[in-house]
Design a protein around this motif. Structure first.
Motif, PDB file in Angstrom:
ATOM      1  N   GLU A  48       0.899  -1.239   0.023  1.00 44.40           N
ATOM      2  CA  GLU A  48      -0.034  -0.026  -0.025  1.00 44.40           C
ATOM      3  C   GLU A  48       0.963   1.305   0.128  1.00 44.40           C
ATOM      4  OE1 GLU A  48      -2.653   0.338   3.105  1.00 44.40           O
ATOM      5  OE2 GLU A  48      -4.284  -1.036   2.252  1.00 44.40           O
ATOM      6  N   GLY A  49       0.287   2.218  -0.712  1.00 49.14           N
ATOM      7  CA  GLY A  49       1.289   3.751  -0.960  1.00 49.14           C
ATOM      8  C   GLY A  49       2.271   3.639  -1.824  1.00 49.14           C
ATOM      9  N   THR A  50       2.435   2.506  -2.736  1.00 50.56           N
ATOM     10  CA  THR A  50       3.708   2.454  -3.504  1.00 50.56           C
ATOM     11  C   THR A  50       3.233   2.175  -5.033  1.00 50.56           C
ATOM     12  OG1 THR A  50       4.076  -0.032  -3.431  1.00 50.56           O
ATOM     13  CG2 THR A  50       5.244   1.751  -1.840  1.00 50.56           C
ATOM     14  N   LEU A  51       1.903   2.662  -5.273  1.00 53.95           N
ATOM     15  CA  LEU A  51       1.252   2.235  -6.513  1.00 53.95           C
ATOM     16  C   LEU A  51       1.877   3.372  -7.418  1.00 53.95           C
ATOM     17  CD1 LEU A  51      -0.629   0.891  -8.246  1.00 53.95           C
ATOM     18  CD2 LEU A  51      -2.337   2.796  -7.532  1.00 53.95           C
ATOM     19  N   ALA A  52       2.283   4.330  -7.220  1.00 54.65           N
ATOM     20  CA  ALA A  52       3.190   5.314  -8.296  1.00 54.65           C
ATOM     21  C   ALA A  52       4.180   4.867  -8.699  1.00 54.65           C
ATOM     22  CB  ALA A  52       3.068   6.758  -7.600  1.00 54.65           C
ATOM     23  N   GLU A  53       4.908   4.257  -7.731  1.00 58.29           N
ATOM     24  CA  GLU A  53       6.422   3.625  -8.032  1.00 58.29           C
ATOM     25  C   GLU A  53       6.138   2.604  -8.968  1.00 58.29           C
ATOM     26  OE1 GLU A  53       8.837   2.684  -4.902  1.00 58.29           O
ATOM     27  OE2 GLU A  53       8.117   4.385  -3.717  1.00 58.29           O
ATOM     28  N   HIS A  54       5.168   1.918  -8.701  1.00 59.85           N
ATOM     29  CA  HIS A  54       4.952   0.618  -9.355  1.00 59.85           C
ATOM     30  C   HIS A  54       4.463   0.932 -10.871  1.00 59.85           C
ATOM     31  CE1 HIS A  54       3.101  -3.432 -10.690  1.00 59.85           C
ATOM     32  NE2 HIS A  54       2.165  -2.562 -11.214  1.00 59.85           N
ATOM     33  N   LEU A  55       3.794   1.977 -10.877  1.00 59.90           N
ATOM     34  CA  LEU A  55       3.316   2.228 -12.495  1.00 59.90           C
ATOM     35  C   LEU A  55       4.348   2.856 -13.086  1.00 59.90           C
ATOM     36  CD1 LEU A  55      -0.163   3.973 -11.625  1.00 59.90           C
ATOM     37  CD2 LEU A  55       0.368   1.700 -12.413  1.00 59.90           C
ATOM     38  N   ASN A  56       5.395   3.515 -12.612  1.00 57.91           N
ATOM     39  CA  ASN A  56       6.648   3.714 -13.523  1.00 57.91           C
ATOM     40  C   ASN A  56       7.487   2.543 -14.129  1.00 57.91           C
ATOM     41  OD1 ASN A  56       6.440   6.427 -12.866  1.00 57.91           O
ATOM     42  ND2 ASN A  56       7.842   6.203 -10.943  1.00 57.91           N
ATOM     43  N   SER A  57       7.146   1.279 -13.488  1.00 55.68           N
ATOM     44  CA  SER A  57       7.849   0.339 -14.007  1.00 55.68           C
ATOM     45  C   SER A  57       6.905  -1.121 -14.712  1.00 55.68           C
ATOM     46  CB  SER A  57       8.744  -0.457 -12.891  1.00 55.68           C
ATOM     47  OG  SER A  57       8.071  -0.797 -12.038  1.00 55.68           O
ATOM     48  N   CYS A  58       5.441  -0.501 -14.489  1.00 53.80           N
ATOM     49  CA  CYS A  58       4.645  -1.708 -15.113  1.00 53.80           C
ATOM     50  C   CYS A  58       4.386  -1.807 -16.518  1.00 53.80           C
ATOM     51  CB  CYS A  58       3.299  -1.136 -14.167  1.00 53.80           C
ATOM     52  SG  CYS A  58       1.963  -2.514 -14.766  1.00 53.80           S
ATOM     53  N   GLU A  59       4.890  -2.713 -17.009  1.00 53.60           N
ATOM     54  CA  GLU A  59       4.486  -2.891 -18.476  1.00 53.60           C
ATOM     55  C   GLU A  59       3.072  -2.834 -18.971  1.00 53.60           C
ATOM     56  OE1 GLU A  59       6.398  -6.506 -19.770  1.00 53.60           O
ATOM     57  OE2 GLU A  59       8.000  -6.047 -18.845  1.00 53.60           O
ATOM     58  N   ASP A  60       2.151  -3.118 -18.019  1.00 56.72           N
ATOM     59  CA  ASP A  60       0.710  -3.295 -18.473  1.00 56.72           C
ATOM     60  C   ASP A  60       0.191  -1.718 -18.520  1.00 56.72           C
ATOM     61  OD1 ASP A  60       0.370  -6.030 -18.771  1.00 56.72           O
ATOM     62  OD2 ASP A  60       0.895  -6.187 -16.673  1.00 56.72           O
ATOM     63  N   TYR A  61       1.006  -0.859 -17.449  1.00 55.07           N
ATOM     64  CA  TYR A  61       0.321   0.601 -17.516  1.00 55.07           C
ATOM     65  C   TYR A  61       1.079   1.099 -18.850  1.00 55.07           C
ATOM     66  CZ  TYR A  61       0.384   5.297 -16.125  1.00 55.07           C
ATOM     67  OH  TYR A  61       0.124   6.752 -16.172  1.00 55.07           O
ATOM     68  N   GLU A  62       2.083   0.899 -19.315  1.00 56.85           N
ATOM     69  CA  GLU A  62       2.748   1.402 -20.471  1.00 56.85           C
ATOM     70  C   GLU A  62       1.838   1.202 -21.530  1.00 56.85           C
ATOM     71  OE1 GLU A  62       6.807   0.711 -20.922  1.00 56.85           O
ATOM     72  OE2 GLU A  62       7.190   1.229 -18.844  1.00 56.85           O
ATOM     73  N   ILE A  63       1.267  -0.048 -21.884  1.00 53.27           N
ATOM     74  CA  ILE A  63       0.555  -0.475 -22.851  1.00 53.27           C
ATOM     75  C   ILE A  63      -0.874  -0.011 -23.107  1.00 53.27           C
ATOM     76  CG2 ILE A  63      -0.695  -2.580 -23.721  1.00 53.27           C
ATOM     77  CD1 ILE A  63       1.638  -4.334 -22.701  1.00 53.27           C
ATOM     78  N   ALA A  64      -1.440   0.135 -21.744  1.00 53.76           N
ATOM     79  CA  ALA A  64      -2.648   0.812 -21.763  1.00 53.76           C
ATOM     80  C   ALA A  64      -2.575   2.199 -22.038  1.00 53.76           C
ATOM     81  CB  ALA A  64      -3.348   0.641 -20.204  1.00 53.76           C
ATOM     82  N   SER A  65      -1.462   2.929 -21.384  1.00 57.41           N
ATOM     83  CA  SER A  65      -1.268   4.442 -21.767  1.00 57.41           C
ATOM     84  C   SER A  65      -1.210   4.675 -23.250  1.00 57.41           C
ATOM     85  CB  SER A  65      -0.087   4.934 -21.071  1.00 57.41           C
ATOM     86  OG  SER A  65      -0.438   4.876 -19.786  1.00 57.41           O
ATOM     87  N   MET A  66      -0.336   3.728 -23.849  1.00 59.08           N
ATOM     88  CA  MET A  66      -0.225   4.060 -25.496  1.00 59.08           C
ATOM     89  C   MET A  66      -1.535   3.624 -26.154  1.00 59.08           C
ATOM     90  SD  MET A  66       2.714   4.989 -25.901  1.00 59.08           S
ATOM     91  CE  MET A  66       2.553   4.781 -27.825  1.00 59.08           C
ATOM     92  N   GLU A  67      -2.175   2.791 -25.507  1.00 64.03           N
ATOM     93  CA  GLU A  67      -3.563   2.534 -26.137  1.00 64.03           C
ATOM     94  C   GLU A  67      -4.637   3.813 -26.220  1.00 64.03           C
ATOM     95  OE1 GLU A  67      -4.826   0.026 -28.098  1.00 64.03           O
ATOM     96  OE2 GLU A  67      -2.773  -0.774 -28.082  1.00 64.03           O
ATOM     97  N   ASP A  68      -4.640   4.509 -24.944  1.00 62.39           N
ATOM     98  CA  ASP A  68      -5.312   5.551 -24.791  1.00 62.39           C
ATOM     99  C   ASP A  68      -4.840   6.662 -25.626  1.00 62.39           C
ATOM    100  OD1 ASP A  68      -6.935   4.390 -22.628  1.00 62.39           O
ATOM    101  OD2 ASP A  68      -5.567   5.243 -21.022  1.00 62.39           O
TER     102      ASP A  68
END
Length: 78
Positions: free
Chosen positions: A49-69
């Motif tokens: 808990e509390g480290t979601l922002a850090e995780h999103l910096n390295s999350c491949e799935d977040y990068e894929i979703a961001s590119m789709e958006d």
């Protein structure tokens, strides 16, 4: 080639990737450690808990979703 991944609830558990969703359900019931939160872009990612922002910096799935958006926004603006 079988790919193994580590369980977020018990680092000693090495599970075949395709079996991880079922394992998470079982293992989460027995988990007694620090509170974890689930990544909104991959249901198999559980982080402290509390480290979601850090995780999103390295999350491949977040990068894929961001590119789709970005592609969807660009498509409708043109």
């Amino acid at each position: 080639m079988d790919e193994y991944v580590t369980c977020p609830f018990n680092k000693a558990h090495r599970i075949l990737k395709f079996r991880m969703p079922r394992h998470i359900i079982k293992c989460q019931l027995n988990y007694r450690g620090d509170p974890l939160e689930q990544c909104p872009y991959n249901a198999q990612h559980f982080i402290k808990e509390g480290t979601l922002a850090e995780h999103l910096n390295s999350c491949e799935d977040y990068e894929i979703a961001s590119m789709e958006d970005f592609r969807i926004d660009y498509k409708y603006k043109c």
